[in-house]
Design an enzyme around this catalytic site. Structure first.
Site, PDB file in Angstrom:
ATOM      1  N   ASP A 200     -31.122 -80.100  11.872  1.00 43.96           N
ATOM      2  CA  ASP A 200     -29.966 -79.292  11.505  1.00 43.96           C
ATOM      3  C   ASP A 200     -29.358 -79.761  10.194  1.00 43.96           C
ATOM      4  OD1 ASP A 200     -27.869 -77.487  11.579  1.00 43.96           O
ATOM      5  OD2 ASP A 200     -26.647 -78.724  12.897  1.00 43.96           O
TER       6      ASP A 200
ATOM      7  N   ASP B 238     -29.367 -72.766   4.883  1.00 42.19           N
ATOM      8  CA  ASP B 238     -29.298 -73.301   6.235  1.00 42.19           C
ATOM      9  C   ASP B 238     -30.662 -73.295   6.899  1.00 42.19           C
ATOM     10  OD1 ASP B 238     -28.068 -74.267   8.577  1.00 42.19           O
ATOM     11  OD2 ASP B 238     -27.777 -72.244   9.349  1.00 42.19           O
TER      12      ASP B 238
END
Length: 412
Positions: A98, A291
């Site tokens: 992440d 992202d």
């Protein structure tokens, strides 16, 4: 194998040594749906639900904290898992990679609230290299915590999910590399997730002090993500000296990372083929967040409508209006897929040219193809991983630069 001689001396002579940290790490990345028997339509729907959830979470997170401030709540979900091992003896597990958060954590036993899909049976009392972090540890003050004899952390996510446990240090092993001692991580005994979480932990790669890349002092990392349509292939995560782009110099482009607390890029405009879209210059005033955990790119509605308008002018197919998970779809004729021009994202100092497969979803089962983008939630747009597939992307965190080049990610 930098650590091997040091570890051999330690075990043979029982002398504590300051072993050097490795110069880099290599880990394999697999998609969260790779072990499921999903049809293409099911994969796209699942990815869209995850993307919508994460987009809402990131939007709320940045509304609360601001682009240049660290949030006390985090987005939390992701799309790609990395293989690693924890403890001595080492127990292998998969964790979400992440780029939108910092904390490294793993589920610990005995857990009070346990992740339903976790196979990890890590009990720190059985590991010879585990240590609970003291209250005086500087990392203890870097996240919400309470402390008496040990640092008890509580890490919140935007959907009211959370992980709670003891901030600790432990030895981790990545891929076939040597064990790396004294990585600070959350030993999670209470892990409550309101959305499906298909791993046993999470590895934060954000720019904050708790992230893996910051703890190890690497200053940079890169990844190369394979296609959601090819779940049998694996991608790669590279940290430190391994992260350098090996692609031809002529293919590499670089653009600044424009915020200190998150990975934001300065997007100036977009083109389809040779047509520069008339997007007003202030449309991307809040920049765009790149992202790893959001599948499909989200754009301000004003920009997205211009993309849709231009696509409708170049695609000679009837619209498909009954596809609930995408805004802009076309009905295929006799299963034939037309070839569309490239789409270009004009970042500050660098153009990222995307072939059709990086911006259109082709669902042969449903007989449609759809634009793999959706309107964003204020105040942020997101550059998703579908657009990043088969692109080697380097985050030079220390140099505040993002570089990229097309690559065949399953061969990296």
């Amino acid at each position: 194998m930098e650590l091997l001689p040091c570890l051999l001396v330690f075990f043979l002579l029982h002398v504590p040594l300051a072993c050097p940290a490795p110069s880099g790490i290599r880990a394999t990345l697999t998609h969260v749906d790779s072990n499921g028997e999903f049809t293409a339509s099911e994969r796209y729907r699942r990815a869209m639900r995850r993307s919508q959830h994460r987009m809402d979470a990131i939007g709320e997170m940045l509304t609360v904290s601001g682009i240049d401030a660290r949030a006390t709540v985090h987005d939390g979900l992701g799309e790609y898992m990395m293989d690693l091992a924890v403890g001595t003896p080492a127990l292998p597990f998969s964790a979400i990679m992440d780029t939108g958060s910092d904390l490294v954590w793993a589920q610990c036993q005995p857990c009070v609230e346990c992740l339903p899909h976790s196979a990890l049976q890590y009990d720190p009392s059985n590991s010879s290299t585990y240590s609970a972090s003291p209250c005086t540890d500087s990392y203890c003050t870097a996240l919400p915590s309470t402390c008496t004899t040990a640092c008890i952390y509580h890490y919140d996510y935007m959907d009211s999910s959370w992980t709670e446990g003891v901030l600790s240090t432990e030895t981790f092993t990545f891929g076939s590399g040597d064990p790396i001692p004294d990585i600070t991580f959350g030993c999670g005994y209470n892990n409550s997730f309101n959305t499906p979480f298909y791993s046993s932990g999470l590895v934060g790669l954000g720019p904050g002090s708790l992230s893996l890349v910051s703890q190890l002092g690497f200053g940079k990392f890169s990844y190369c993500l394979t296609s959601i349509d090819d779940l049998s292939s694996t991608g790669t995560l590279l940290l430190g000296s391994y992260a350098d782009l090996k692609e031809p110099a002529s293919a590499i482009r670089s653009t600044p990372l424009v915020a200190d607390s998150y990975y934001f890029l300065d997007l100036r405009g977009m083109s389809i083929g040779a047509t520069l879209l008339p997007i007003p210059s202030d449309t991307f005033a809040n920049n765009i967040f790149i992202d790893s955990g959001t599948t499909f790119t989200t754009l301000p509605r004003a920009a997205l409508e211009l993309v849709q308008q231009e696509l409708r002018s170049v695609v000679d197919l009837p619209p498909a209006n009954d596809i609930p998970w995408f805004d802009t779809c076309f009905q295929l004729k006799s299963g034939e897929v037309p070839q569309l021009p490239d789409m270009t994202f004009h970042f500050s100092g660098a153009d990222m040219v995307l072939p059709m497969r990086n911006y259109m979803v082709v669902d042969m089962e449903a007989g449609v193809m759809c634009l793999a983008m959706n309107p964003s939630s204020d105040p942020v747009s997101i550059f998703g991983n579908f657009q990043q597939q088969n692109m080697h992307i380097l985050y030079d965190v220390a140099g505040k630069t993002l570089s990229f080049a097309p690559a065949q990610c399953d061969k990296l």
